[in-house]
Design an enzyme around this catalytic site. Sequence first.
Site, PDB file in Angstrom:
ATOM      1  N   GLU A   1       0.828  -1.219   0.000  1.00  0.00           N
ATOM      2  CA  GLU A   1       0.000   0.000   0.000  1.00  0.00           C
ATOM      3  C   GLU A   1       0.860   1.265   0.000  1.00  0.00           C
ATOM      4  O   GLU A   1       2.068   1.207   0.236  1.00  0.00           O
ATOM      5  CB  GLU A   1      -0.921  -0.008   1.217  1.00  0.00           C
TER       6      GLU A   1
ATOM      7  N   LYS B   1      -5.779  10.636   1.024  1.00  0.00           N
ATOM      8  CA  LYS B   1      -5.754   9.276   1.574  1.00  0.00           C
ATOM      9  C   LYS B   1      -7.028   8.591   1.086  1.00  0.00           C
ATOM     10  O   LYS B   1      -8.124   9.011   1.442  1.00  0.00           O
ATOM     11  CB  LYS B   1      -5.702   9.368   3.104  1.00  0.00           C
TER      12      LYS B   1
ATOM     13  N   VAL C   1      -5.303   0.291   3.433  1.00  0.00           N
ATOM     14  CA  VAL C   1      -5.450  -1.164   3.361  1.00  0.00           C
ATOM     15  C   VAL C   1      -6.723  -1.511   2.578  1.00  0.00           C
ATOM     16  O   VAL C   1      -6.698  -2.352   1.670  1.00  0.00           O
ATOM     17  CB  VAL C   1      -5.478  -1.787   4.774  1.00  0.00           C
TER      18      VAL C   1
ATOM     19  N   SER D   1     -12.380   1.683  11.225  1.00  0.00           N
ATOM     20  CA  SER D   1     -11.724   1.746   9.914  1.00  0.00           C
ATOM     21  C   SER D   1     -12.458   0.905   8.883  1.00  0.00           C
ATOM     22  O   SER D   1     -12.899  -0.221   9.165  1.00  0.00           O
ATOM     23  CB  SER D   1     -10.288   1.249  10.031  1.00  0.00           C
ATOM     24  N   ALA D   2     -12.539   1.451   7.668  1.00  0.00           N
ATOM     25  CA  ALA D   2     -13.128   0.708   6.547  1.00  0.00           C
ATOM     26  C   ALA D   2     -12.289  -0.527   6.201  1.00  0.00           C
ATOM     27  O   ALA D   2     -12.761  -1.412   5.483  1.00  0.00           O
ATOM     28  CB  ALA D   2     -13.254   1.625   5.336  1.00  0.00           C
TER      29      ALA D   2
ATOM     30  N   LYS E   1      -3.222  -1.748  14.708  1.00  0.00           N
ATOM     31  CA  LYS E   1      -2.353  -0.741  15.329  1.00  0.00           C
ATOM     32  C   LYS E   1      -2.732  -0.556  16.801  1.00  0.00           C
ATOM     33  O   LYS E   1      -3.898  -0.539  17.161  1.00  0.00           O
ATOM     34  CB  LYS E   1      -2.466   0.573  14.564  1.00  0.00           C
TER      35      LYS E   1
HETATM   36  N1  PSU Z   1       0.312   0.608   8.520  1.00  0.00           N
HETATM   37  C1  PSU Z   1       1.350   1.424   8.863  1.00  0.00           C
HETATM   38  N2  PSU Z   1       1.162   2.770   8.719  1.00  0.00           N
HETATM   39  C2  PSU Z   1      -0.015   3.296   8.214  1.00  0.00           C
HETATM   40  C3  PSU Z   1      -1.096   2.437   7.858  1.00  0.00           C
HETATM   41  C4  PSU Z   1      -0.860   1.097   8.040  1.00  0.00           C
HETATM   42  O1  PSU Z   1       2.409   0.946   9.299  1.00  0.00           O
HETATM   43  O2  PSU Z   1      -0.113   4.520   8.070  1.00  0.00           O
HETATM   44  C5  PSU Z   1      -2.382   2.999   7.279  1.00  0.00           C
HETATM   45  C6  PSU Z   1      -3.069   1.923   6.433  1.00  0.00           C
HETATM   46  O3  PSU Z   1      -3.157   2.430   5.127  1.00  0.00           O
HETATM   47  C7  PSU Z   1      -4.444   1.747   7.029  1.00  0.00           C
HETATM   48  C8  PSU Z   1      -4.688   3.107   7.570  1.00  0.00           C
HETATM   49  O4  PSU Z   1      -5.397   1.337   6.082  1.00  0.00           O
HETATM   50  O5  PSU Z   1      -3.420   3.420   8.182  1.00  0.00           O
HETATM   51  C9  PSU Z   1      -5.865   3.129   8.527  1.00  0.00           C
HETATM   52  O6  PSU Z   1      -6.463   4.374   8.468  1.00  0.00           O
HETATM   53  P1  PSU Z   1      -7.926   4.603   9.083  1.00  0.00           P
HETATM   54  O7  PSU Z   1      -7.768   4.297  10.544  1.00  0.00           O
HETATM   55  O8  PSU Z   1      -8.232   6.069   8.820  1.00  0.00           O
HETATM   56  O9  PSU Z   1      -8.854   3.691   8.361  1.00  0.00           O
HETATM   57 MN    MN Z   2     -11.428   6.184  10.794  1.00  0.00          MN
END
Ligand code: PSU
Ligand code: MN
Length: 304
Positions: free
Chosen positions: A25, A86, A106, A140-141, A159
């Site tokens: 990604e 993003k 992702v 998250s989606a 995370k």
């Molecule tokens: N893994 C990492 N760093 C990141 C991400 C993943 O080591 O920045 C990103 C991925 O692209 C994941 C996103 O889909 O963070 C999640 O964002 P959100 O919580 O807004 O869905």
């Molecule tokens: Mn979110």
Amino acid sequence: MTSYLEIKEEVYQALKENRAIVALESTIISHGMPYPQNVEVAKNVEDIIRERGAVPATIAIIEGKIKVGLSKEEIEFMANSKNILKASRMDLPVILAKGFNAATTVAATMIIAELAGIKVFVTGGIGGVHRNAQETFDISADLQELAKTNVAVISAGPKAILDLQLTKEYLETFGVPVIGYQTDELPCFFSRESGINVPYRVENPKEIALIMKAKWDLGLQGGIFIANPIPKEYSLDFEKINKTIENAIEEAKSQKIKGKELTPFLLSKINELTKGESLKANIELVYNNAKLGAEIAKEFNILS
Ligand code: PSU
Ligand code: MN
């Protein structure tokens, strides 16, 4: 479809010859790590995959075109330009129609990997149910994508900034197999431990390939979530990093940071608070995932 997708020659050849391919990604490049470490990581990850005999396909959107595989210049562009959006599932149609530049999350990378015929995808950590989602609804989606798109995702766990237990419950409800790679415990990105068990443990890449095959042979839609713990020597202490994360979340609250800005804000704040220690861990866990991803892609290729 071809008018939307631009497949890099290296990836195109690999697809034609039915070789092992690993999708990567770009949100991690554009929004997950600072410059210039992000370029270095993006290039090293590709090399790790090539060294193991698979072909990397880093995915991004440049001027409204979906790129499957980036050139060195395009990686540099994604790492060091302003106005890179993003893109998750909801953003894709608008970004393509308007010709914008965007890094893919992702969720979006899974969608594109599937369109291109790539079954294995390596990232750092997946998005999940945020802490306090009971009030914010911030989920998250990525999780819904795992529920419906047929791609195996290798990460170092959800995370640590998330509510790990709720993330696990969500995946269970939506029928996503959660597989611990050589671990009984759900790793959570910066740390190997979380105090939460994984439903299943596997010992080698071949077992994962067999799980992928069985799931999709049965016509069970959706992805497979492989949680690969960060190597011991780089793992941060769970309790200690959790304190830092709590401080970063407080800071985000007071600055009213929400929605898609939240994850990038937290990652960069934690990096600042740990004086670079968390970034170092983030980089190493991505490399570790790339190694495993290449092996899984090769094993799955043998079966399919
Ligand atoms: N893994 C990492 N760093 C990141 C991400 C993943 O080591 O920045 C990103 C991925 O692209 C994941 C996103 O889909 O963070 C999640 O964002 P959100 O919580 O807004 O869905
Ligand atoms: Mn979110």
